[in-house]
Design a protein around this motif. Structure first.
Motif, PDB file in Angstrom:
ATOM      1  N   VAL A 104       0.785  -1.327   0.103  1.00  0.00           N
ATOM      2  CA  VAL A 104      -0.027  -0.146  -0.149  1.00  0.00           C
ATOM      3  C   VAL A 104       1.032   1.059   0.033  1.00  0.00           C
ATOM      4  CG1 VAL A 104      -1.978   1.140   1.192  1.00  0.00           C
ATOM      5  CG2 VAL A 104      -1.691  -1.353   1.160  1.00  0.00           C
TER       6      VAL A 104
ATOM      7  N   PRO B 230       3.518   3.321  -1.585  1.00  0.00           N
ATOM      8  CA  PRO B 230       4.112   3.141  -3.022  1.00  0.00           C
ATOM      9  C   PRO B 230       5.733   3.424  -2.579  1.00  0.00           C
ATOM     10  CG  PRO B 230       2.310   4.989  -2.940  1.00  0.00           C
ATOM     11  CD  PRO B 230       2.629   4.445  -1.627  1.00  0.00           C
TER      12      PRO B 230
ATOM     13  N   ARG C 216       0.839   5.783  -7.842  1.00  0.00           N
ATOM     14  CA  ARG C 216       0.089   4.408  -7.877  1.00  0.00           C
ATOM     15  C   ARG C 216       0.152   3.717  -9.348  1.00  0.00           C
ATOM     16  NH1 ARG C 216       0.822   0.587  -5.023  1.00  0.00           N
ATOM     17  NH2 ARG C 216       0.230   1.941  -3.063  1.00  0.00           N
TER      18      ARG C 216
ATOM     19  N   ARG D 174     -10.870  -5.931  -1.100  1.00  0.00           N
ATOM     20  CA  ARG D 174     -11.295  -5.390   0.004  1.00  0.00           C
ATOM     21  C   ARG D 174     -11.981  -6.384   1.061  1.00  0.00           C
ATOM     22  NH1 ARG D 174     -11.430  -0.065  -1.743  1.00  0.00           N
ATOM     23  NH2 ARG D 174     -10.676  -0.178  -3.980  1.00  0.00           N
TER      24      ARG D 174
ATOM     25  N   HIS E 198      -1.470   9.229   5.069  1.00  0.00           N
ATOM     26  CA  HIS E 198      -1.003   8.681   3.737  1.00  0.00           C
ATOM     27  C   HIS E 198      -1.495   8.884   2.578  1.00  0.00           C
ATOM     28  CE1 HIS E 198       0.711   6.233   7.218  1.00  0.00           C
ATOM     29  NE2 HIS E 198       1.374   7.204   7.468  1.00  0.00           N
ATOM     30  N   VAL E 199      -0.848   8.793   1.440  1.00  0.00           N
ATOM     31  CA  VAL E 199      -1.156   8.797   0.030  1.00  0.00           C
ATOM     32  C   VAL E 199      -0.852   7.464  -0.607  1.00  0.00           C
ATOM     33  CG1 VAL E 199      -1.089   9.937  -2.290  1.00  0.00           C
ATOM     34  CG2 VAL E 199      -0.814  11.290  -0.251  1.00  0.00           C
ATOM     35  N   GLY E 200      -1.742   6.743  -1.001  1.00  0.00           N
ATOM     36  CA  GLY E 200      -1.430   5.537  -1.470  1.00  0.00           C
ATOM     37  C   GLY E 200      -1.991   5.097  -2.919  1.00  0.00           C
ATOM     38  N   CYS E 201      -2.612   6.313  -3.613  1.00  0.00           N
ATOM     39  CA  CYS E 201      -3.028   6.109  -4.987  1.00  0.00           C
ATOM     40  C   CYS E 201      -3.326   7.480  -5.533  1.00  0.00           C
ATOM     41  CB  CYS E 201      -4.166   5.011  -5.102  1.00  0.00           C
ATOM     42  SG  CYS E 201      -5.793   5.790  -4.341  1.00  0.00           S
ATOM     43  N   GLU E 202      -3.686   7.625  -6.589  1.00  0.00           N
ATOM     44  CA  GLU E 202      -4.422   8.887  -7.413  1.00  0.00           C
ATOM     45  C   GLU E 202      -5.675   8.655  -7.879  1.00  0.00           C
ATOM     46  OE1 GLU E 202      -1.101   7.704  -7.865  1.00  0.00           O
ATOM     47  OE2 GLU E 202      -1.446   6.865  -9.751  1.00  0.00           O
ATOM     48  N   THR E 203      -6.399   7.611  -7.418  1.00  0.00           N
ATOM     49  CA  THR E 203      -7.738   7.392  -8.033  1.00  0.00           C
ATOM     50  C   THR E 203      -8.620   7.288  -7.039  1.00  0.00           C
ATOM     51  OG1 THR E 203      -6.991   5.195  -7.771  1.00  0.00           O
ATOM     52  CG2 THR E 203      -6.853   6.109 -10.021  1.00  0.00           C
TER      53      THR E 203
ATOM     54  N   LEU F 255      -9.019   5.407  -4.519  1.00  0.00           N
ATOM     55  CA  LEU F 255      -9.482   4.039  -4.016  1.00  0.00           C
ATOM     56  C   LEU F 255      -8.822   3.219  -3.258  1.00  0.00           C
ATOM     57  CD1 LEU F 255      -9.907   3.041  -8.049  1.00  0.00           C
ATOM     58  CD2 LEU F 255     -11.876   3.180  -6.516  1.00  0.00           C
ATOM     59  N   CYS F 256      -7.936   3.761  -2.469  1.00  0.00           N
ATOM     60  CA  CYS F 256      -7.042   3.074  -1.408  1.00  0.00           C
ATOM     61  C   CYS F 256      -7.424   3.323   0.074  1.00  0.00           C
ATOM     62  CB  CYS F 256      -5.752   3.116  -1.316  1.00  0.00           C
ATOM     63  SG  CYS F 256      -4.954   4.770  -0.993  1.00  0.00           S
TER      64      CYS F 256
ATOM     65  N   CYS G 241      -1.561   1.723   5.891  1.00  0.00           N
ATOM     66  CA  CYS G 241      -3.286   1.853   5.667  1.00  0.00           C
ATOM     67  C   CYS G 241      -3.913   2.205   6.994  1.00  0.00           C
ATOM     68  CB  CYS G 241      -3.897   0.528   5.360  1.00  0.00           C
ATOM     69  SG  CYS G 241      -3.957  -0.839   6.549  1.00  0.00           S
TER      70      CYS G 241
ATOM     71  N   HIS H 161     -18.315  -4.255   5.063  1.00  0.00           N
ATOM     72  CA  HIS H 161     -18.896  -3.381   4.232  1.00  0.00           C
ATOM     73  C   HIS H 161     -18.335  -1.866   4.392  1.00  0.00           C
ATOM     74  CE1 HIS H 161     -20.717  -5.996   1.385  1.00  0.00           C
ATOM     75  NE2 HIS H 161     -20.944  -6.914   2.288  1.00  0.00           N
TER      76      HIS H 161
ATOM     77  N   LEU I 243     -15.913  -0.808   5.500  1.00  0.00           N
ATOM     78  CA  LEU I 243     -14.292  -0.558   5.254  1.00  0.00           C
ATOM     79  C   LEU I 243     -14.177  -0.800   3.895  1.00  0.00           C
ATOM     80  CD1 LEU I 243     -12.603  -2.156   8.531  1.00  0.00           C
ATOM     81  CD2 LEU I 243     -13.295   0.191   8.038  1.00  0.00           C
ATOM     82  N   GLU I 244     -14.982  -0.904   3.322  1.00  0.00           N
ATOM     83  CA  GLU I 244     -14.855  -0.961   1.665  1.00  0.00           C
ATOM     84  C   GLU I 244     -14.151  -0.073   1.114  1.00  0.00           C
ATOM     85  OE1 GLU I 244     -18.227  -2.530  -0.633  1.00  0.00           O
ATOM     86  OE2 GLU I 244     -16.724  -4.026  -0.690  1.00  0.00           O
TER      87      GLU I 244
ATOM     88  N   LEU J  85      -8.100   0.048   1.612  1.00  0.00           N
ATOM     89  CA  LEU J  85      -7.284  -1.360   0.978  1.00  0.00           C
ATOM     90  C   LEU J  85      -6.340  -1.526   2.236  1.00  0.00           C
ATOM     91  CD1 LEU J  85      -6.999  -0.955  -2.429  1.00  0.00           C
ATOM     92  CD2 LEU J  85      -8.349  -2.562  -1.479  1.00  0.00           C
ATOM     93  N   CYS J  86      -5.995  -2.968   2.767  1.00  0.00           N
ATOM     94  CA  CYS J  86      -4.937  -3.199   3.498  1.00  0.00           C
ATOM     95  C   CYS J  86      -4.348  -4.483   2.759  1.00  0.00           C
ATOM     96  CB  CYS J  86      -5.471  -3.638   4.734  1.00  0.00           C
ATOM     97  SG  CYS J  86      -4.194  -4.326   5.947  1.00  0.00           S
ATOM     98  N   ARG J  87      -3.034  -4.569   2.427  1.00  0.00           N
ATOM     99  CA  ARG J  87      -2.484  -5.675   1.962  1.00  0.00           C
ATOM    100  C   ARG J  87      -2.024  -6.640   2.841  1.00  0.00           C
ATOM    101  NH1 ARG J  87      -3.562  -8.263  -2.721  1.00  0.00           N
ATOM    102  NH2 ARG J  87      -1.831  -8.022  -4.279  1.00  0.00           N
TER     103      ARG J  87
END
Ligand code: FES
Ligand code: FES
Lengths: 776, 159
Positions: A197, A199, A281, A705, B38-43, B45-46, B103, B128, B130-131, B134-136
């Motif tokens: 998560v 980057p 990302r 998710r 934090h920043v995890g994406c630019e869409t 979605l995270c 995350c 639901h 927490l949809e 994202l956590c990996r």
């Protein structure tokens, strides 16, 4: 390790010491760094899978206000050497891999130019003012075609096959001759995107006073990175300092040496200003290694009673466009682990590593072993299906028996310890397997689709003996007891979520009888921790923890000598006990640990021949890998109308040897199984015929998710390893290795009565719906 | 053209002149130095960037700082009451609801919203709810447990 008192911390569920900073936002990841005078770097990347660079015009970007520097591949080719690949593969073709492409780009995301500017938005905007003229070339996308001939990713090689790795053991032809059961199956491990998560990010500063380059990177391997950056940048290793600050997940994707790490280091040195680059990302998807992407054609010879006698496997590994650090090594691990938990004696493998115009593949959680386990565990189910014997019984008939250990595989490994049947027995105590089979039969009659999947695994952990690794398999630890009694552990492993600050503290607390909070675990800074290898291959505890145990033994011995001297007793009779050292059987004849520490530093009353201070540095060289094992079971329901699969129950029995902290071990299994379910049901990196990464964002690449995943029931057996003093085997990758075949065996089982023998991953609703409707 | 904003972050008012296109997440991280978000994406979605804006969870990468003018923002740095951790922080710690921790700030903020909407959530409601995050690392199981534990702790505290 030998503690004289009953372990109190080892084996206990201890809350993590690293959490307070993480749950309050007080931790520092690389992108959180802001150094005085910092400038920001961005990288222009190829939009084409394969193209010649006809021209690059950087003048527009250079003229942009706030832009400090623009470089192309040509500009830095003298200053920065190629990216390294560490391997021991004979005859491997190693085409040049530069930090920025020169003349030709070979995958979407290949770096073409870099900009440094006063602020990130200027650096981003300036990328658009670089004009690159491309002449598109035919993209090499299909791995089978690539293996067979041109066009070539690297024209000068005249082939796309970077290496072939043939292997043969036993009498394979003999095994197939007259075999009553012969089966063939293509088994694919699709391409995966690791998706940590956080980057990737790199920051660098050149300390002109000390002529030292300092690099902060979200890496799993600060020490290996230090060495490689020194080579790439042509500066002495002692003039490079690498710091891995808080690292937000890796899963193998940060077990590498990346172009930006050298590029940012070079630019910081050249500009005399700190420089930082943080991946978007999109760059995380395109320009960070991918995983898996292996195609296996398997032939199986078995007897009617379900015993596997021989296998022929043709493996094609899609390497992507270049070698990254371990790219070609990963599929060789697949070859080694193909026998799994079984006494397979006759095995023939032909592995080919093949270049394509895609992002390079490399280690992704499990790294070669999930591929192997998916193959062998599918094979066992295929045998079960062909012979009509229950899958669990087929496994029992092929297992290495409990008295076979240490057990030699036909691939030349020696499994250290194990009891595979015991794991299965525990599974069957946990799950009423017969009842599940009865339920399945009833549901089938009602037209419902329910599958039960079982998969065993053996994984190769504790990487590993130095002879077996391309860059050292030992681990180092310095243990210092400061004069205040504070215990400082400097470990060469580089945790990024695995919790070693806690587990190592537990080991120290038991060995020295000190409190968890008296211990400090330092890692991830090559100036503070001079030597180490890193965190990958489930090695932190089994190798790093073992080095710590050795250093602890030294400190205990010396403490006993000093205590014996203070107590006027034989050091052999001195035992540790909660902050004290006392004479065995006479708890009153005691000195405090702090008294011993003080005596070591006052040094005016030490026994003869004992030096002042209380510290030790040790290196642990494992004599073998460790081989954790287990068995997982899951129950999958498939909606007959939509094809949607859902996991109703997931039970994991794992044996990773001795456990330091069960909470952390369970967490590793949870995360690993989640990634396996991800590969089985959801994730696939897709390239189109032109080599465009179609699944290049979170919109198209289905990272699960919370609502996609079930809860897991975990059980454990404990078979310690003799390979290290902790008896711990490692657990980081177990879930990923067991999970894919477990889920997919269940999926296939759910539709087996429709004549289905195999389903490719990911088992999406659409794929399953087609299978169901086409057979109706 | 810079614009002025006045935003109260974790109870402290800040008056800043900023670029109109500056995202709230960058305002927090780069202008105020609050890097816990934090920043995890630019869409969008995270969910790594989730903060509370006037008490509601928002993805700070989808909000312009200028839109937060006059608002109150709570970030992970402002969730604890002095040295006293928020029940969600306690619960994530106790249940091992984090591994790498990247995350986690966003996850805790999203969970905060979830418990506001569902003070006594079922497992399915938690999953639901927490949809968007994202956590990996954790496979979510211990995150679900943590949220449930926090619900119990907060329910007990308010009853
Ligand atoms: S940074 Fe990913 S949703 Fe905001
Ligand atoms: S704890 Fe690492 S991403 Fe959630």
């Amino acid at each position: 390790m030998a503690t004289t008192t009953v372990p109190k911390q080892i084996g206990a569920r201890v809350r993590r010491k690293e959490d307070p900073r993480l749950i309050t936002g007080a931790s520092t990841y690389t992108d959180d760094l802001k150094l005085p005078g910092m400038a920001y770097c961005t990288v222009l990347r190829s939009p084409h899978a394969h193209a010649r660079i006809a021209s690059i015009d950087t003048s527009g970007a250079e003229a942009t206000k706030g832009v400090l520097r623009v470089v192309t591949g040509r500009d830095v080719q003298e200053a920065i050497g190629g990216l390294p690949v560490a391997h021991k593969i004979e005859g491997l073709l190693e085409p040049p891999h530069r930090v920025l492409a020169i003349d030709e780009v070979r995958y979407v995301g290949d770096g073409v130019a870099a900009v440094v500017a006063e602020d990130p938005s200027t650096a981003r905007d300036a990328l658009e003012r670089i004009e690159v003229e491309y002449e598109e070339l035919e993209a090499v996308v299909d791995v089978e075609k690539a293996a067979a001939g041109g066009p070539f990713v690297h024209e000068e090689l005249g082939t796309n096959v970077a290496f072939t790795f043939p292997f043969e053991a036993g009498d394979v032809d003999g095994a197939f001759q007259d075999a009553p059961v012969v089966l063939r199956q293509r088994i694919v491990n699709q391409r995966q995107i690791p998706f940590a998560v956080e980057p990737r990010a790199v920051a660098a500063r050149f300390d002109r006073g000390h002529r030292k380059l300092e690099i902060w990177s979200s890496t799993q391997i600060p020490h290996l990175l230090r060495t490689q950056l020194s080579v790439m940048l042509g500066i002495p290793e002692h003039s490079v300092r690498v710091i891995a600050p808080e690292v937000g997940g890796g899963f193998g994707s940060k077990l590498n040496v990346y172009a930006e790490e050298a590029l940012v280091g070079h630019l910081a040195r050249e500009l005399g200003r700190p420089v930082k680059w943080t991946a978007t990302r999109t760059e995380g998807f395109q320009a960070t290694i991918h995983g898996r992407d292996q195609l296996a054609d398997v032939e199986i010879a078995a007897s009617e009673d379900g015993v596997l006698h021989g296998m022929r496997v043709k493996l094609l590994q899609d390497l992507g466009a270049y070698h990254q650090l371990l790219t070609p090594v990963i599929p060789t691990l697949t070859v080694l682990m193909l026998p799994g938990a079984y006494r397979l004696r006759n095995l023939q493998v032909e592995l080919k590593g093949v270049f394509t115009d895609k992002t390079p593949t490399d280690a992704y959680r499990g790294a070669g072993r999930p591929e192997a386990n998916f193959i062998i565990e599918r094979v066992l189910d295929l045998i079960a299906d062909a012979t009509g014997i229950d899958p669990i019984e087929v496994r029992r008939r092929n297992f290495f028996p409990a008295d076979a250990f240490p057990a030699d595989t036909c691939t030349g490994l020696t499994y250290d310890s194990g009891n595979y049947q015991a794991a299965v027995d525990l599974l069957l105590e946990t799950v009423d397997y017969d009842a599940l089979r009865r339920e399945q039969a009833q549901r089938r009659e009602r037209g419902e689709l329910m599958g039960i999947g079982v998969a065993c695994y053996v994984e190769i952990c504790g990487l590993g003996p130095s002879a077996a690794l391309p860059a050292g398999g030992w681990e180092a630890c310095t243990l210092e007891v400061r004069r205040t009694g504070r215990v400082v552990v400097k470990t060469g492993v580089s945790p990024h979520g695995q919790g070693e600050e806690t587990t190592f503290s537990q080991i120290v607390a038991d060995a020295l009888g000190v409190g968890l909070n008296d211990v400090e675990i330092a890692h991830g800074d090559t100036d503070y921790v001079p030597e180490g290898i890193g965190t990958f291959g489930s090695r932190a505890q089994a190798v790093g923890g073992a080095a710590l145990s050795m250093a602890l033994e030294d400190v205990r011995d010396k403490s006993r000598k000093i205590a014996g001297h203070l107590l006027e007793a034989d050091p052999e009779d001195v035992v540790f006990d909660e902050g004290k050292l006392h004479i065995r059987g006479a708890p009153d004849r005691a000195v405090g640990f702090q008294d011993v520490v003080t005596a070591a530093y006052m040094a005016d009353d030490l026994p003869e021949g004992v030096e002042p201070g209380l510290a030790s540095t040790r290196f642990f060289e494992p004599s073998n890998f460790t081989f954790p094992f287990g068995v997982h079971l899951c129950v999958v329901d498939i909606d007959p109308d939509t094809g949607e699969p859902s996991i109703r129950r997931y039970v994991a029995v794992d044996d990773c040897g001795n456990v330091i902290n069960p909470m952390i071990v369970d967490g590793q299994i949870h995360g690993g199984v989640a990634q396996a379910i991800a590969q089985s049901l959801y994730e696939q990196a897709v390239y189109d015929a032109d080599g465009q990464l179609v699944t290049g964002s979170l919109m198209d690449y289905a990272v699960p998710r919370a609502s996609y995943l079930p809860s897991y029931e975990l059980r454990r057996t404990t078979t310690p390893t003799p390979v290290n003093p902790l008896g711990a085997k490692g657990v980081g990758e177990a879930g990923t290795i067991a999970g894919n075949p477990c889920v997919m065996n269940a999926v296939v089982d759910a539709v087996s009565h429709l004549g289905i023998r195999h389903v490719d991953m990911p088992a999406t609703p659409e794929k399953l719906w087609r299978i169901i409707t086409e057979r109706d | 053209m810079n614009t002025s904003v006045s935003i109260a972050v974790n109870g402290t008012p800040h008056d800043s002149r900023i670029e109109p296109r500056l995202l709230l997440v960058h305002y927090l991280r780069d202008v105020l130095g609050l890097t816990g978000t934090h920043v995890g994406c630019e869409t969008s979605l995270c969910g790594s960037c989730t903060v509370l804006l006037d008490g509601r969870a928002v993805k700070a990468c989808t909000v312009l700082a200028a839109q937060a003018d006059g608002a109150e923002v709570t970030t992970i740095e402002g969730l604890a009451d002095g040295d006293e951790l928020h029940p969600l922080q306690e619960a994530f710690w106790e249940e091992h609801g984090l591994q790498c921790g990247f995350c986690t700030p966003g996850m805790i903020m999203a969970a905060h919203q979830l418990l506001e909407d569902h003070p006594d959530p079922s497992e399915a409601e938690i999953r639901h709810g927490l949809e968007g995050n994202l956590c990996r690392c954790t496979g979510y199981q211990n995150i679900v447990r943590a949220v449930r534990r926090a619900a119990d702790a907060m329910g007990a505290a308010s009853s």
